[in-house]
Design an enzyme around this catalytic site. Structure first.
Site, PDB file in Angstrom:
ATOM      1  N   GLN A  96       0.856  -1.193   0.000  1.00  0.00           N
ATOM      2  CA  GLN A  96       0.000   0.000   0.000  1.00  0.00           C
ATOM      3  C   GLN A  96       0.890   1.241   0.000  1.00  0.00           C
ATOM      4  O   GLN A  96       1.828   1.333   0.792  1.00  0.00           O
ATOM      5  CB  GLN A  96      -0.930   0.043   1.208  1.00  0.00           C
ATOM      6  CG  GLN A  96      -1.874   1.237   1.105  1.00  0.00           C
ATOM      7  CD  GLN A  96      -2.852   1.351   2.265  1.00  0.00           C
ATOM      8  OE1 GLN A  96      -2.459   1.708   3.364  1.00  0.00           O
ATOM      9  NE2 GLN A  96      -4.118   1.070   2.016  1.00  0.00           N
ATOM     10  N   TYR A 189      -6.152  10.899   3.372  1.00  0.00           N
ATOM     11  CA  TYR A 189      -4.801  11.108   2.863  1.00  0.00           C
ATOM     12  C   TYR A 189      -4.907  11.949   1.588  1.00  0.00           C
ATOM     13  O   TYR A 189      -6.003  12.231   1.103  1.00  0.00           O
ATOM     14  CB  TYR A 189      -4.099   9.769   2.614  1.00  0.00           C
ATOM     15  CG  TYR A 189      -4.061   8.894   3.862  1.00  0.00           C
ATOM     16  CD1 TYR A 189      -4.106   9.472   5.130  1.00  0.00           C
ATOM     17  CD2 TYR A 189      -3.995   7.508   3.778  1.00  0.00           C
ATOM     18  CE1 TYR A 189      -4.087   8.686   6.284  1.00  0.00           C
ATOM     19  CE2 TYR A 189      -3.977   6.719   4.926  1.00  0.00           C
ATOM     20  CZ  TYR A 189      -4.025   7.310   6.172  1.00  0.00           C
ATOM     21  OH  TYR A 189      -4.018   6.543   7.305  1.00  0.00           O
TER      22      TYR A 189
END
Ligand SMILES: Cc1cc2nc3c(=O)[nH]c(=O)nc-3n(C[C@H](O)[C@H](O)[C@H](O)COP(=O)(O)O)c2cc1C
Ligand code: SF4
Length: 696
Positions: A96, A189
């Site tokens: 990720q 994010y």
């Protein structure tokens, strides 16, 4: 269990370990504990392992210095060691990748402004923090060195740099021999923040319409695709919905964004959810309370793309199987469940459904991430200590008597039997579970654990003697080599004036009544009515039935005062209020719900308030009467009507039986586990049991 495909990657089944940061790296390097963690989940049968978030520009844009980095070739050997180990264990590895944007705590701590689409308005209702302790607030503040966040509106150069840096990171992932990269476009994010109109107020081609807001994510996806071509599968993680404040991403927008991601080169969409206020909505997303919370959103997105779709969010095996079979989704990601039991996929494959140790949704693991610490698991002490498994056989088999069939006693019995000891469990009540049985009333997720314990006791053929109070003499008669005392905590009667009135119940008397074991002395005048509930629960022994039944019939007057707002008192207040009683909760301290993990505590307080519980903190109880409770608060006197008073405070550890056994000097080893040794509920019960039983 059937094979799956995402772009160029084939997986041997459809079970995915989603990203969960373990916070064990040092300065961006992947270290052995992290490898051990993923390998045990790969060996446990998950078809695809996705690492916790790794920082594309480490340490820039990182949430933690313990997060793996992707910003330099020096990180490739660590990534390669992980990929090799995961492959050897039979799974595929996806890394990720993210830039944490406004959540980049490392930037804040180092006086770097964090990336944002524009100077933002991230104002939240922070009142939930009133239930965090000074120590917790200190630990959260330390993660950013106590500094204020400054924001930097991303310039065109910043955007070009971000895209290039992401592609470089993907290149390193491919060079390390990994199978896939996940591009994080959710959870607040940087790409997720660009995506929603509440946070993105830009007026250039990266703001405004959804197409514009998705542009940055699409450009990152295209750049990664161009760079790694078919060497890596490209997953994109997106919130199917944002919860909380207005203006968050809607499902319709998530569908449109997913279509754009497909055009940009994504090979799969991984549908998560995000609660916009981390203090208020965390249990909506990214870690939902609700089973299958994002399944409907994932299924909707699947209708509009021709890519495989992964659903996450309490995708319990039975929920996943149904959804996969119905073609609603292509993969099921199971996060906390694979923390609780890495062997889950293999157990399902082998038809050992009952043996899957369940996650109890307690949030203790993720609470550690708030403090930049390493997660631990309430029900699986081997999380982060993978070397503890498989359990080592005992050097000599002993007969061990375990006193108490609560979680500490049952876990002790289970581990000892697995290690080759012969165990006899004795308990004075008529059923397994101890306080945990009672806790399943207010916390239904605990019932999964109770069921698992029951199945394990049966599978391991452990001798259990119920309705058997333990004394030194009765234990001696069993001729044990060792005794483990797991008799639970004691809950004294309150010592306020009026504390001994018949309308005052303690956790012990309520429990005795629910279990149908209350004596007239314990139950006082209420025995005749409450006894009915006891008889009922005695007959069914089904917590779910009693939980439902009490919605229609609960032998309590209209006005209930609960004294003590820690875990038990708080959850009990909500339970009683949900059943139509007017509940006043009086707490002598500030923070409610301790020792519940922070996110769950915040939600529990909110839920109690939603159900109408009147909460008073920092109170001092003056007296209890037959019809009321009186207290002072901030120098003023108050009173509330009370048909019943429940005293839920004062729980302390005590193990008089262990003291007596030691005093009797029988030449038998004695250990104390669980709340009898130190009150820390299920987590304490299981961890303290392992400490003793893995050594014996
Ligand atoms: C300890 C912990 C750490 C997590 N870290 C990440 C992360 O680094 N990146 C991410 O996208 N999600 C992260 N998550 C969210 C999980 O990937 C997953 O979406 C979430 O736990 C919901 O799935 P579950 O109900 O199966 O646990 C984390 C979850 C936990 C429990
Ligand atoms: S700590 Fe609690 S929520 Fe986290 S995995 Fe373990 S049981 Fe589940």
């Amino acid at each position: 269990m059937s094979p799956g495909r995402i772009g160029p990657m084939e997986t041997h089944n459809r079970i995915v370990l989603p990203a969960m940061d373990m916070n064990v790296s040092e300065h961006g390097e992947i270290e052995q504990p992290e490898i051990d963690h993923y390998v045990s989940r790969a060996a446990g049968g998950a078809g695809l392992i996705i690492t916790g978030a790794c920082a594309i520009a480490f340490p820039h844009g990182a949430a933690s210095m313990k997060e793996p980095g992707l910003s330099d070739d020096k990180y490739i050997p660590g990534l390669k060691a992980l990929a090799d180990a995961v492959h050897a264990a039979g799974s595929k590895l996806c890394i990720q990748s993210t830039h944490h944007g406004k959540v980049a705590r490392v930037d804040v701590a180092n006086d770097r402004p964090v990336f944002a689409p524009n100077q933002p308005d991230y104002t939240y209702d922070m009142s939930a923090l009133a239930d965090s302790t000074r120590e917790e607030l200190g630990k959260m503040g330390a993660a950013t060195a106590g500094k204020q966040t400054e924001y930097r509106e991303m310039t065109d150069e910043d955007i070009a740099w971000l895209i290039e840096t992401w592609a470089d990171a993907a290149e390193r992932i491919a060079k390390a021999g990994c199978d896939a990269v996940e591009i994080h476009a959710a959870h607040g994010y940087i790409l997720g923040v660009f995506l929603n109109q509440r946070d993105n107020k830009r007026t250039d081609q990266y703001g405004g319409s959804l197409e514009n807001r998705a542009r940055l994510a699409c450009e990152v996806i295209s750049a990664v695709k161009q760079r790694v071509g078919d060497r890596l599968a490209i997953l994109v993680r997106v919130a199917g919905e944002q919860y909380g404040q207005d203006g968050g991403l809607t499902l319709d927008e998530a569908v449109e964004a997913s279509k754009l991601f497909e055009q940009a080169g994504a090979d799969a969409i991984h549908v998560t959810g995000w609660g916009r206020n981390p203090f208020d909505n965390f249990t909506d997303g990214p870690l939902p309370n609700k089973v299958g919370a994002y399944l409907a959103n994932a299924a909707e997105i699947k209708k509009h793309v021709s890519l495989p779709v992964i659903a996450v969010g309490r995708m319990l095996p039975e929920v996943s199987e149904k959804a996969l079979a119905a073609g609603q989704i292509d993969f099921a990601a199971m996060g906390r469940q694979l923390l609780a039991d890495p062997e889950l996929p293999n157990k399902l494959r082998d038809g050992k459904f009952d043996q899957v140790r369940p996650c109890i949704n307690c949030y203790l693991c993720v609470a550690e991430n708030f403090f930049d610490d390493t997660p631990f698991c309430a029900v699986n002490p081997a999380l982060g200590n993978e070397a503890l498994l498989p359990l080592k056989p005992a050097s000599a088999s002993k007969h061990v008597v375990v006193v108490g069939a609560g979680p500490a006693g049952l876990e002790s019995a289970r581990v000892l039997t697995e290690r080759g000891h012969r165990v006899t469990v004795v308990d004075k009540s008529d059923r397994l579970g101890g306080t945990m049985w009672f806790s399943t009333m207010t916390t239904p997720d605990n019932e999964r654990l109770l069921k698992w314990f029951k199945a394990e006791i049966k599978r391991l053929n452990i001798a259990v003697k119920l309705n058997t109070p333990a004394t030194v003499e009765s234990i001696k008669a069993l001729r044990p080599d060792h005794v483990i005392v797991a008799t639970g905590a004691v809950r004294p009667k309150p010592d306020f004036p009026g504390g001994d009135l018949p309308n005052v119940q303690t956790g012990d008397t309520l429990r005795a009544m629910m279990l149908g074991t209350a004596t007239a002395e314990e139950a006082g005048a209420l025995l005749s009515t409450l006894g009915k509930l006891g008889r009922l629960s005695g007959v069914t022994k089904s917590p779910e039935f009693v939980r439902q039944f009490t919605k229609f019939w609960l032998p309590m007057g209209k006005d209930v005062v609960v004294i003590g707002g820690s875990l038990v008192g708080l959850e009990l207040s909500e339970f009683v209020a949900e059943r139509g009683r007017r509940v006043t909760l009086l707490h002598e301290k500030q923070q409610l719900g301790l020792p519940l993990a922070m996110p769950r505590r915040w939600t529990a307080v909110k839920d109690a308030e939603k159900h109408g519980v009147k909460i008073h903190r920092n109170v001092s109880i003056t007296r209890i009467t037959e019809k009321s409770v009186e207290w002072t608060e901030g120098g003023e006197s108050f009173s509330a009507p009370a048909d019943m008073v429940v005293y839920a405070d004062g729980t302390t550890s005590a193990s008089p039986l262990a003291d007596e056994l030691r005093a009797a000097d029988l030449g038998i080893g004695v250990d104390v586990v669980g709340d009898a040794g130190a009150v820390n509920y299920i987590h304490g019960a299981i961890h303290s049991s392992w400490k003793v039983t893995t050594e014996l």
